[in-house]
Design an enzyme around this catalytic site. Structure first.
Site, PDB file in Angstrom:
ATOM      1  CE  LYS A  14      -2.139  -1.634   3.670  1.00 34.53           C
ATOM      2  NZ  LYS A  14      -1.650  -3.013   3.625  1.00 34.53           N
ATOM      3  CE  LYS A  39       3.726 -13.789  -3.767  1.00 35.70           C
ATOM      4  NZ  LYS A  39       2.241 -13.653  -3.787  1.00 35.70           N
ATOM      5  CB  THR A 101       9.535  -0.769   7.668  1.00 36.03           C
ATOM      6  OG1 THR A 101       9.533  -0.829   6.238  1.00 36.03           O
ATOM      7  CG2 THR A 101       9.069  -2.088   8.245  1.00 36.03           C
ATOM      8  N   PRO A 127       8.579   6.820  12.023  1.00 38.35           N
ATOM      9  CG  PRO A 127       7.910   7.067  14.243  1.00 38.35           C
ATOM     10  CD  PRO A 127       9.058   7.306  13.321  1.00 38.35           C
ATOM     11  CG  ASN A 128       2.792   9.299  10.684  1.00 43.04           C
ATOM     12  OD1 ASN A 128       2.730   9.907   9.617  1.00 43.04           O
ATOM     13  ND2 ASN A 128       1.743   8.729  11.264  1.00 43.04           N
ATOM     14  CG  HIS A 156      -3.200   2.133  11.985  1.00 40.25           C
ATOM     15  ND1 HIS A 156      -2.964   2.636  13.247  1.00 40.25           N
ATOM     16  CD2 HIS A 156      -2.397   2.827  11.149  1.00 40.25           C
ATOM     17  CE1 HIS A 156      -2.037   3.569  13.190  1.00 40.25           C
ATOM     18  NE2 HIS A 156      -1.678   3.713  11.929  1.00 40.25           N
ATOM     19  CE  LYS A 160       0.404   0.005  12.596  1.00 40.49           C
ATOM     20  NZ  LYS A 160       1.564   0.076  11.660  1.00 40.49           N
TER      21      LYS A 160
HETATM   22  N1  LIG Z   1       6.359   5.830   8.357  1.00 41.33           N
HETATM   23  C1  LIG Z   1       5.196   6.051   7.783  1.00 41.33           C
HETATM   24  O1  LIG Z   1       4.802   7.201   7.523  1.00 41.33           O
HETATM   25  C2  LIG Z   1       4.346   4.882   7.435  1.00 41.33           C
HETATM   26  C3  LIG Z   1       4.791   3.636   7.709  1.00 41.33           C
HETATM   27  N2  LIG Z   1       4.052   2.547   7.376  1.00 41.33           N
HETATM   28  C4  LIG Z   1       4.680   1.244   7.638  1.00 41.33           C
HETATM   29  O2  LIG Z   1       5.152   0.763   6.392  1.00 41.33           O
HETATM   30  C5  LIG Z   1       5.130  -0.669   6.401  1.00 41.33           C
HETATM   31  C6  LIG Z   1       4.372  -1.148   5.179  1.00 41.33           C
HETATM   32  O3  LIG Z   1       3.038  -0.725   5.325  1.00 41.33           O
HETATM   33  P1  LIG Z   1       1.989  -1.102   4.163  1.00 41.33           P
HETATM   34  O4  LIG Z   1       2.486  -0.628   2.855  1.00 41.33           O
HETATM   35  O5  LIG Z   1       0.654  -0.666   4.635  1.00 41.33           O
HETATM   36  O6  LIG Z   1       2.059  -2.699   4.197  1.00 41.33           O
HETATM   37  P2  LIG Z   1       1.774  -3.725   2.991  1.00 41.33           P
HETATM   38  O7  LIG Z   1       1.587  -5.056   3.608  1.00 41.33           O
HETATM   39  O8  LIG Z   1       0.731  -3.159   2.090  1.00 41.33           O
HETATM   40  O9  LIG Z   1       3.149  -3.702   2.183  1.00 41.33           O
HETATM   41  C7  LIG Z   1       4.280  -4.372   2.657  1.00 41.33           C
HETATM   42  C8  LIG Z   1       4.972  -4.911   1.426  1.00 41.33           C
HETATM   43  O10 LIG Z   1       6.184  -5.545   1.828  1.00 41.33           O
HETATM   44  C9  LIG Z   1       6.387  -6.627   0.946  1.00 41.33           C
HETATM   45  N3  LIG Z   1       7.347  -7.589   1.467  1.00 41.33           N
HETATM   46  C10 LIG Z   1       7.149  -8.567   2.373  1.00 41.33           C
HETATM   47  N4  LIG Z   1       8.279  -9.288   2.520  1.00 41.33           N
HETATM   48  C11 LIG Z   1       9.196  -8.734   1.680  1.00 41.33           C
HETATM   49  C12 LIG Z   1      10.544  -9.019   1.332  1.00 41.33           C
HETATM   50  N5  LIG Z   1      11.174 -10.062   1.898  1.00 41.33           N
HETATM   51  N6  LIG Z   1      11.175  -8.251   0.422  1.00 41.33           N
HETATM   52  C13 LIG Z   1      10.532  -7.220  -0.154  1.00 41.33           C
HETATM   53  N7  LIG Z   1       9.243  -6.891   0.102  1.00 41.33           N
HETATM   54  C14 LIG Z   1       8.597  -7.652   1.009  1.00 41.33           C
HETATM   55  C15 LIG Z   1       5.002  -7.220   0.765  1.00 41.33           C
HETATM   56  O11 LIG Z   1       4.939  -7.960  -0.456  1.00 41.33           O
HETATM   57  C16 LIG Z   1       4.137  -5.970   0.691  1.00 41.33           C
HETATM   58  O12 LIG Z   1       3.925  -5.577  -0.647  1.00 41.33           O
HETATM   59  C17 LIG Z   1       4.519  -1.073   7.733  1.00 41.33           C
HETATM   60  O13 LIG Z   1       5.552  -1.347   8.646  1.00 41.33           O
HETATM   61  C18 LIG Z   1       3.780   0.196   8.182  1.00 41.33           C
HETATM   62  O14 LIG Z   1       3.681   0.317   9.589  1.00 41.33           O
HETATM   63  C19 LIG Z   1       2.830   2.636   6.763  1.00 41.33           C
HETATM   64  C20 LIG Z   1       2.329   3.873   6.472  1.00 41.33           C
HETATM   65  C21 LIG Z   1       3.040   5.106   6.803  1.00 41.33           C
HETATM   66  O1  LIG Z   2       0.642   0.621   9.038  1.00 42.18           O
HETATM   67  C1  LIG Z   2       0.214   1.765   8.706  1.00 42.18           C
HETATM   68  O2  LIG Z   2      -0.692   1.997   7.888  1.00 42.18           O
HETATM   69  C2  LIG Z   2       0.881   2.927   9.363  1.00 42.18           C
HETATM   70  N1  LIG Z   2       1.916   2.667  10.120  1.00 42.18           N
HETATM   71  C3  LIG Z   2       2.730   3.671  10.735  1.00 42.18           C
HETATM   72  C4  LIG Z   2       2.756   3.449  12.232  1.00 42.18           C
HETATM   73  O3  LIG Z   2       2.836   2.244  12.613  1.00 42.18           O
HETATM   74  O4  LIG Z   2       2.730   4.451  12.969  1.00 42.18           O
HETATM   75  C5  LIG Z   2       2.385   5.082  10.310  1.00 42.18           C
HETATM   76  C6  LIG Z   2       0.937   5.321  10.048  1.00 42.18           C
HETATM   77  O5  LIG Z   2       0.238   5.314  11.273  1.00 42.18           O
HETATM   78  C7  LIG Z   2       0.369   4.299   9.110  1.00 42.18           C
END
Ligand SMILES: NC(=O)C1=CN([C@@H]2O[C@H](COP(=O)(O)OP(=O)(O)OC[C@H]3O[C@@H](n4cnc5c(N)ncnc54)[C@H](O)[C@@H]3O)[C@@H](O)[C@H]2O)C=CC1
Ligand SMILES: O=C(O)C1=N[C@H](C(=O)O)C[C@H](O)C1
Length: 267
Positions: A14, A39, A101, A127-128, A156, A160
């Site tokens: 996402k 993949k 991440t 984290p954000n 969320h 998640k």
């Molecule tokens: N810092 C920020 O502002 C934000 C951080 N996040 C964090 O980002 C991370 C991802 O969130 P989403 O995109 O919602 O999750 P998601 O599950 O949609 O995407 C994660 C991706 O990682 C891939 N993945 C899994 N194992 C892998 C590997 N060995 N090598 C490469 N890719 C691999 C998956 O195929 C998937 O496409 C989470 O930890 C979330 O908490 C999410 C939103 C905002």
């Molecule tokens: O997993 C998410 O979606 C998000 N993860 C981050 C967190 O763990 O704080 C940032 C945001 O909240 C979205």
């Protein structure tokens, strides 16, 4: 000016797919040189359904990727376990991590901080990346000086993996910097259903809601006799994180150490 060469780990996610769309919009300044996924090894990004048209190749193995391409920055938007390995490996290869991440342990963050320092290269872990969420955390720290009783409610999507969110933990850490440690609620309170009062962080409570239809939302509720103060941020779309990721990519090129939290690089 030379473009910043970027690898994205987690391109089909996402966040990763949104980051690819941002890189496409910013292609005057950013160049996608590879993606890392578990993949589609050897595929071009353009050949994977739903992803923007890039000729960059997808690698399943980060070491192979880092040996094959010349990159400045690795953007990791994967999972807690994999994201730590990617970040460590990138630093070992002199590639600057920009990590969204969440779910890394304190020990892992310490190891990455030390590694970046020993290598003398920059890294940004946040984290954000949404500016509004960063302001929410800063406002919460300010309020906590006057309101020691506080509960964090983060909401969320139900896909998640980690709970509490990284944002909620970071918020609690910032509050802890200015709040005397104290337990909240009645000293003899009893949970008749385990977990009813939420996670405990230095006496503060953190509640994690996971529901389909949500994206990323947090409110920090402060209480004192006769009043409450609620500080709230909502991300309705993952585009909200992209300006922060772009800022981090630009800024990490000038760093020689690991920075934790977008507030540390915001003007
Ligand atoms: N810092 C920020 O502002 C934000 C951080 N996040 C964090 O980002 C991370 C991802 O969130 P989403 O995109 O919602 O999750 P998601 O599950 O949609 O995407 C994660 C991706 O990682 C891939 N993945 C899994 N194992 C892998 C590997 N060995 N090598 C490469 N890719 C691999 C998956 O195929 C998937 O496409 C989470 O930890 C979330 O908490 C999410 C939103 C905002
Ligand atoms: O997993 C998410 O979606 C998000 N993860 C981050 C967190 O763990 O704080 C940032 C945001 O909240 C979205």
């Amino acid at each position: 000016m030379n473009k910043i060469k970027v690898i994205v780990a987690g391109p089909r996610g996402k966040m990763g797919s949104e980051a690819l769309r941002m890189i496409k919009k910013e292609e005057e300044e950013l160049e996608l040189v590879a993606c890392i996924d578990h993949k589609f090894d050897g595929y071009k990004v353009i050949d994977v359904e739903g992803l923007p048209p890039f000729d960059a190749l997808i690698y399943n193995n980060i070491e192979e990727c880092l040996q094959a391409v010349d990159a400045d920055v690795l953007v990791d938007l994967t999972t807690p376990e994999v994201g730590y390995k990617h970040t460590k490996t990138a630093l070992e290869h002199g590639v600057r991590p920009v990590v969204g991440t969440t779910g890394f342990s304190d020990q892992q963050l310490l190891e990455l901080t030390d590694l970046a320092e020993s290598k003398g290269i920059g890294a940004v872990i946040a984290p954000n990346f949404a500016v509004g969420a960063v302001l929410m955390m800063q406002f919460a720290k300010m309020a906590a000086k006057y309101f020691p009783d506080v509960e964090i409610i983060e909401r969320h999507h139900d896909q998640k993996l980690d709970a509490p969110s990284g944002t909620a933990v970071k918020t609690a850490q910032l509050i802890q910097e200015v709040r005397e440690s104290k337990q909240q609620g009645h000293p003899d309170e009893k949970e008749t259903i385990k977990g009813a009062r939420g996670a405990d962080f230095d006496g503060m409570k953190i509640h994690s809601v996971r529901l389909p239809g949500l994206v990323a939302h947090q409110e920090v509720v402060f209480g004192s006799p006769g009043q409450n103060l609620t500080i709230k941020h909502d991300s309705f779309h993952r585009e909200s994180f992209m300006s922060g990721i772009k800022l981090a990519i630009d800024h990490v090129m000038k760093l020689d150490l690991l920075v934790y939290g977008l507030e540390n690089i915001m003007e």
